[in-house]
Design a protein around this motif. Structure first.
Motif, PDB file in Angstrom:
ATOM      1  N   ARG A   1       0.846  -1.215   0.000  1.00 44.06           N
ATOM      2  CA  ARG A   1       0.000   0.000   0.000  1.00 44.06           C
ATOM      3  C   ARG A   1       0.866   1.245   0.000  1.00 44.06           C
ATOM      4  O   ARG A   1       0.568   2.229  -0.663  1.00 44.06           O
ATOM      5  CB  ARG A   1      -0.914   0.002   1.235  1.00 44.06           C
ATOM      6  CG  ARG A   1      -2.044  -0.969   1.119  1.00 44.06           C
ATOM      7  CD  ARG A   1      -3.153  -0.685   2.145  1.00 44.06           C
ATOM      8  NE  ARG A   1      -4.093  -1.771   2.103  1.00 44.06           N
ATOM      9  CZ  ARG A   1      -4.136  -2.760   2.995  1.00 44.06           C
ATOM     10  NH1 ARG A   1      -3.330  -2.763   4.041  1.00 44.06           N
ATOM     11  NH2 ARG A   1      -5.006  -3.739   2.865  1.00 44.06           N
TER      12      ARG A   1
ATOM     13  N   ASP B   1       0.949   4.275   5.633  1.00 41.75           N
ATOM     14  CA  ASP B   1      -0.432   3.803   5.514  1.00 41.75           C
ATOM     15  C   ASP B   1      -1.302   4.200   6.710  1.00 41.75           C
ATOM     16  O   ASP B   1      -2.498   4.390   6.588  1.00 41.75           O
ATOM     17  CB  ASP B   1      -0.383   2.265   5.387  1.00 41.75           C
ATOM     18  CG  ASP B   1      -1.603   1.725   4.702  1.00 41.75           C
ATOM     19  OD1 ASP B   1      -2.141   2.432   3.834  1.00 41.75           O
ATOM     20  OD2 ASP B   1      -2.015   0.603   5.037  1.00 41.75           O
TER      21      ASP B   1
ATOM     22  N   ARG C   1      -1.358   3.666  -8.198  1.00 41.19           N
ATOM     23  CA  ARG C   1      -2.755   3.547  -7.780  1.00 41.19           C
ATOM     24  C   ARG C   1      -3.647   3.197  -8.975  1.00 41.19           C
ATOM     25  O   ARG C   1      -3.499   3.759 -10.053  1.00 41.19           O
ATOM     26  CB  ARG C   1      -3.222   4.869  -7.158  1.00 41.19           C
ATOM     27  CG  ARG C   1      -2.562   5.189  -5.848  1.00 41.19           C
ATOM     28  CD  ARG C   1      -3.181   6.424  -5.208  1.00 41.19           C
ATOM     29  NE  ARG C   1      -2.961   7.616  -5.994  1.00 41.19           N
ATOM     30  CZ  ARG C   1      -1.988   8.519  -5.750  1.00 41.19           C
ATOM     31  NH1 ARG C   1      -1.152   8.330  -4.745  1.00 41.19           N
ATOM     32  NH2 ARG C   1      -1.861   9.584  -6.492  1.00 41.19           N
TER      33      ARG C   1
END
Ligand SMILES: Cc1ncc(COP(=O)(O)O)c(C=O)c1O
Length: 254
Positions: free
Chosen positions: A69, A78, A93
């Protein structure tokens, strides 16, 4: 996967599965992408399902999930403020629009996979008695999810013969490809990793004789019949021509 996991256990290695072509495939009943520490799936439009571009990593490991992530999100933390970067990352993304497309595809994944299986089965039936080609193999411990339908020319055939078959098919408006060229023949890989091209005769043979035929879930029986008839015709035309190297192909296959 069993030997790979065994080696990983023995040497304390982590396993990252490249499951990009294997969505829905099973090995010994277990789904591809669920064996290793993490797995990658790709969603380019030629795949079993698509988000138009991009892909997905799946994992049960919380640490890997947090790392992924952060990496896809310019190295952000995160668990904290949006503008806090704790590592060097990337912008990987997948946009909301691409995700919406993927979620809609995922709802119909059963239908998408079975349509592709239907196309593959029709190809295999239509080609069953065709001399000079080898059809995709079944593997006893695996259930295949169909990504591409690749045939191999047999006998003493060469890349030139396969390429003339491709040219003949394309001249009839049938898209096809020599898929894949092997990695050790790619210029960049040679430049960065190899002082000389290694001898990989089986890989080279497979690459020289392979031919990926048109393959998509909505392919009709008529389209499949047309492709098979064109392949058969082109193979027998070149076999009839004694000057053609393809004649050796059917001689050896016969
Ligand atoms: C086995 C395999 N790995 C990785 C990829 C790369 O996927 P992407 O281009 O989405 O990164 C592909 C794409 O076809 C693939 O077939």
């Amino acid at each position: 996967m069993a030997p790979i996991l065994e080696i990983a256990r023995e040497f304390n290695l982590r396993v990252f599965e490249d499951a990009c072509e294997a969505l829905g495939s099973r090995y010994r009943g277990q789904l591809a992408g669920t064996f290793g520490d993490a797995a990658a799936f790709a969603f380019y439009p030629n795949k079993q399902m698509t988000t138009a571009e991009g892909g997905m990593i799946v994992t049960n490991d919380a640490q890997i999930a947090t790392l992924c992530r952060s990496l896809r999100n310019q190295g952000r933390d995160d668990r904290s403020a949006w503008l806090r970067h704790i590592a060097l990352g990337y912008n990987y993304r997948l946009s909301d629009l691409h995700c919406a497309l993927g979620l809609a595809q995922l709802k119909r994944i059963g239908e998408l996979l079975s349509s592709r299986a239907r196309v593959a089965a029709e190809y295999s039936r239509a080609f069953a008695q065709t001399p000079g080609i080898t059809l995709p193999q079944e593997f006893p411990e695996a259930t295949r999810s169909w990504f591409v339908y690749v045939i191999q020319l047999q006998g003493t055939s060469t890349a030139r013969q396969r390429d003339s078959l491709i040219a003949g098919l394309r001249a009839r408006g049938i898209a096809c490809q020599a898929y894949f060229p092997p990695i050790h023949r790619q210029p960049y890989f040679k430049e960065i990793a190899l002082s000389r091209t290694p001898s990989l005769p089986q890989t080279d043979l497979a690459a020289e004789r392979c031919l990926a035929l048109p393959f998509f879930s909505k392919m009709t029986s008529e389209q499949i019949t047309e492709v098979c008839a064109a392949v058969r015709e082109l193979l027998s035309e070149s076999a009839d021509d004694p000057g053609s190297p393809q004649s050796q192909l059917s001689a050896s296959a016969g």
